[in-house]
Design a protein around this motif. Structure first.
Motif, PDB file in Angstrom:
ATOM      1  N   ASP A 198     -46.032 -20.167  40.532  1.00  0.00           N
ATOM      2  CA  ASP A 198     -45.321 -21.217  41.270  1.00  0.00           C
ATOM      3  C   ASP A 198     -46.060 -22.555  41.206  1.00  0.00           C
ATOM      4  O   ASP A 198     -45.475 -23.602  41.470  1.00  0.00           O
ATOM      5  N   PHE A 199     -47.354 -22.519  40.892  1.00  0.00           N
ATOM      6  CA  PHE A 199     -48.169 -23.735  40.861  1.00  0.00           C
ATOM      7  C   PHE A 199     -48.331 -24.312  39.464  1.00  0.00           C
ATOM      8  O   PHE A 199     -48.153 -25.505  39.245  1.00  0.00           O
ATOM      9  N   VAL A 200     -48.748 -23.453  38.522  1.00  0.00           N
ATOM     10  CA  VAL A 200     -49.134 -23.913  37.188  1.00  0.00           C
ATOM     11  C   VAL A 200     -47.971 -24.624  36.507  1.00  0.00           C
ATOM     12  O   VAL A 200     -46.849 -24.136  36.473  1.00  0.00           O
ATOM     13  N   GLY A 201     -48.263 -25.829  36.006  1.00  0.00           N
ATOM     14  CA  GLY A 201     -47.258 -26.645  35.340  1.00  0.00           C
ATOM     15  C   GLY A 201     -46.529 -27.602  36.266  1.00  0.00           C
ATOM     16  O   GLY A 201     -45.750 -28.435  35.810  1.00  0.00           O
ATOM     17  N   GLN A 202     -46.798 -27.525  37.565  1.00  0.00           N
ATOM     18  CA  GLN A 202     -46.141 -28.400  38.536  1.00  0.00           C
ATOM     19  C   GLN A 202     -46.997 -29.641  38.807  1.00  0.00           C
ATOM     20  O   GLN A 202     -48.213 -29.602  38.703  1.00  0.00           O
ATOM     21  N   ASP A 203     -46.352 -30.726  39.188  1.00  0.00           N
ATOM     22  CA  ASP A 203     -47.042 -31.947  39.583  1.00  0.00           C
ATOM     23  C   ASP A 203     -47.656 -31.704  40.960  1.00  0.00           C
ATOM     24  O   ASP A 203     -46.943 -31.434  41.926  1.00  0.00           O
ATOM     25  N   ALA A 204     -48.977 -31.770  41.053  1.00  0.00           N
ATOM     26  CA  ALA A 204     -49.669 -31.470  42.305  1.00  0.00           C
ATOM     27  C   ALA A 204     -49.242 -32.399  43.435  1.00  0.00           C
ATOM     28  O   ALA A 204     -49.080 -31.974  44.575  1.00  0.00           O
ATOM     29  N   HIS A 205     -49.042 -33.664  43.124  1.00  0.00           N
ATOM     30  CA  HIS A 205     -48.662 -34.622  44.165  1.00  0.00           C
ATOM     31  C   HIS A 205     -47.282 -34.299  44.734  1.00  0.00           C
ATOM     32  O   HIS A 205     -47.071 -34.340  45.941  1.00  0.00           O
ATOM     33  N   ALA A 206     -46.347 -33.970  43.881  1.00  0.00           N
ATOM     34  CA  ALA A 206     -44.992 -33.678  44.334  1.00  0.00           C
ATOM     35  C   ALA A 206     -44.903 -32.315  45.014  1.00  0.00           C
ATOM     36  O   ALA A 206     -44.092 -32.117  45.916  1.00  0.00           O
ATOM     37  N   LEU A 207     -45.753 -31.373  44.614  1.00  0.00           N
ATOM     38  CA  LEU A 207     -45.670 -30.009  45.126  1.00  0.00           C
ATOM     39  C   LEU A 207     -46.369 -29.829  46.465  1.00  0.00           C
ATOM     40  O   LEU A 207     -45.835 -29.176  47.358  1.00  0.00           O
ATOM     41  N   LEU A 208     -47.541 -30.408  46.640  1.00  0.00           N
ATOM     42  CA  LEU A 208     -48.361 -30.058  47.790  1.00  0.00           C
ATOM     43  C   LEU A 208     -48.340 -31.010  48.987  1.00  0.00           C
ATOM     44  O   LEU A 208     -48.051 -30.582  50.091  1.00  0.00           O
ATOM     45  N   PRO A 209     -48.638 -32.285  48.845  1.00  0.00           N
ATOM     46  CA  PRO A 209     -48.735 -33.111  50.054  1.00  0.00           C
ATOM     47  C   PRO A 209     -47.362 -33.409  50.642  1.00  0.00           C
ATOM     48  O   PRO A 209     -46.399 -33.639  49.919  1.00  0.00           O
ATOM     49  N   ARG A 210     -47.288 -33.383  51.932  1.00  0.00           N
ATOM     50  CA  ARG A 210     -46.036 -33.689  52.623  1.00  0.00           C
ATOM     51  C   ARG A 210     -46.339 -34.528  53.860  1.00  0.00           C
ATOM     52  O   ARG A 210     -47.331 -34.332  54.538  1.00  0.00           O
ATOM     53  N   ALA A 211     -45.442 -35.443  54.141  1.00  0.00           N
ATOM     54  CA  ALA A 211     -45.529 -36.244  55.360  1.00  0.00           C
ATOM     55  C   ALA A 211     -45.025 -35.378  56.521  1.00  0.00           C
ATOM     56  O   ALA A 211     -44.562 -34.253  56.322  1.00  0.00           O
ATOM     57  N   SER A 212     -45.070 -35.889  57.709  1.00  0.00           N
ATOM     58  CA  SER A 212     -44.703 -35.100  58.890  1.00  0.00           C
ATOM     59  C   SER A 212     -43.268 -34.584  58.857  1.00  0.00           C
ATOM     60  O   SER A 212     -42.967 -33.555  59.453  1.00  0.00           O
ATOM     61  N   HIS A 213     -42.364 -35.231  58.139  1.00  0.00           N
ATOM     62  CA  HIS A 213     -40.974 -34.788  58.062  1.00  0.00           C
ATOM     63  C   HIS A 213     -40.651 -34.104  56.745  1.00  0.00           C
ATOM     64  O   HIS A 213     -39.486 -33.906  56.407  1.00  0.00           O
ATOM     65  N   GLY A 214     -41.687 -33.757  55.975  1.00  0.00           N
ATOM     66  CA  GLY A 214     -41.484 -33.057  54.708  1.00  0.00           C
ATOM     67  C   GLY A 214     -41.262 -33.957  53.518  1.00  0.00           C
ATOM     68  O   GLY A 214     -41.051 -33.473  52.418  1.00  0.00           O
TER      69      GLY A 214
END
Length: 83
Positions: free
Chosen positions: A61-77
């Motif tokens: 689910d992780f490999v090949g994904q953009d880390a910025h788009a996949l992991l960090p989220r603001a308080s409302h997602g």
């Protein structure tokens, strides 16, 4: 510039030094905290088991994904801006 030394009292050697053949190279699995590595474009190239457990996702689910788009989220997602 990276500077390494073989031991106490040994002269420092500038530059990258290869990992000694007698010692196994550390891997991401050796890190007990959740960890991942990304390439120059921010694409995830590897994750360790601790990251899989913490985020309840498989490595695939992780490999090949953009880390910025996949992991960090603001308080409302929402994905926060890269800056």
């Amino acid at each position: 510039m990276a500077v390494t030394s073989a031991g106490p009292g040994d002269p420092a050697t500038p530059g990258h030094q290869p990992w000694p053949d007698l010692v196994p190279a550390p891997s991401l699995e050796d890190v007990q905290a959740a960890a991942l590595t990304v390439d120059d474009d921010g694409v995830i190239v590897s994750v360790n088991g601790a990251a899989e457990s913490l985020l309840h996702r498989d490595r695939a689910d992780f490999v090949g994904q953009d880390a910025h788009a996949l992991l960090p989220r603001a308080s409302h997602g929402d994905v926060p801006p890269r800056t």
